[in-house]
Motif scaffolding. Structure first.
Motif, PDB file in Angstrom:
ATOM      1  N   ASP A  55      32.800  20.554 -18.007  1.00 33.67           N
ATOM      2  CA  ASP A  55      32.592  19.229 -18.598  1.00 33.67           C
ATOM      3  C   ASP A  55      32.519  18.155 -17.516  1.00 33.67           C
ATOM      4  N   ASP A  59      29.215  15.865 -16.754  1.00 32.23           N
ATOM      5  CA  ASP A  59      29.332  14.425 -16.958  1.00 32.23           C
ATOM      6  C   ASP A  59      29.275  13.629 -15.655  1.00 32.23           C
ATOM      7  N   ARG A 100      23.153  16.092 -23.705  1.00 33.59           N
ATOM      8  CA  ARG A 100      24.064  16.529 -22.656  1.00 33.59           C
ATOM      9  C   ARG A 100      23.229  17.184 -21.562  1.00 33.59           C
TER      10      ARG A 100
END
Length: 166
Positions: A55, A59, A100
């Motif tokens: 993650d 990100d 994403r």
């Protein structure tokens, strides 16, 4: 030829750890149950850490380069992007496209991720080898204790460790 045996005075890891009574044998078996459950917990912990590291990687913000499309331009042309309507703090509706970033290939080597991962896996290997040595004594009680610990560990934290590796 190695055979399973039921002696309650089988040494574990060294001659100094040789149970001398039924109580000390039971304590040794309880230790093995806890160690095996801890091993299952370590597996679940690694799975959680891998998700957290992934993650963070996905990100991460990157610097744009002249002549290359920006992230917002890439998102606006991405067929996998989902349109969404959000209400801002001021009560204003904002239309956004949510996507994403996809992972292409392996993640870049990072000291802050790869060093802890290597240490964690080394600790997991150490605990795994200790369990293997206990089973290799061919003591039925030790063997069943390791299996019981794996069962209890999986029962407690198995839902967090849904992955391919073991």
């Amino acid at each position: 030829m190695s055979v399973f045996q039921i002696s309650s005075s089988t040494p574990l890891y060294s001659a100094a750890w040789t149970p001398s009574s039924t109580g000390s044998y039971a304590g040794t078996c309880i230790f093995l149950i806890v160690l095996a459950a801890l091993f299952r917990g370590l597996i679940a912990g690694k799975h959680i850490l891998e998700h957290r590291w992934l993650d963070t990687e996905l990100d991460r913000r990157y610097v744009s380069v002249r002549g290359k499309p920006t992230e917002s331009e890439r998102i606006s042309t991405d067929s996998d992007a989902k349109a969404a309507t959000l209400v801002s703090e001021r009560g204003v509706e904002e239309h956004v496209r949510v996507v994403r970033r996809k992972r292409r290939g392996g993640a870049a080597w990072r000291f802050s991720v790869d060093l802890p991962r290597a240490g964690y896996v080394t600790a997991m290997a150490g605990v795994g080898y200790l369990l293997m040595l206990a089973v290799m004594t061919f003591n039925v009680g030790y063997f069943l204790s390791v299996l019981t610990g794996h069962f209890l560990g999986e029962l407690i934290v198995g839902r967090y460790a849904q992955m391919e590796e073991h």
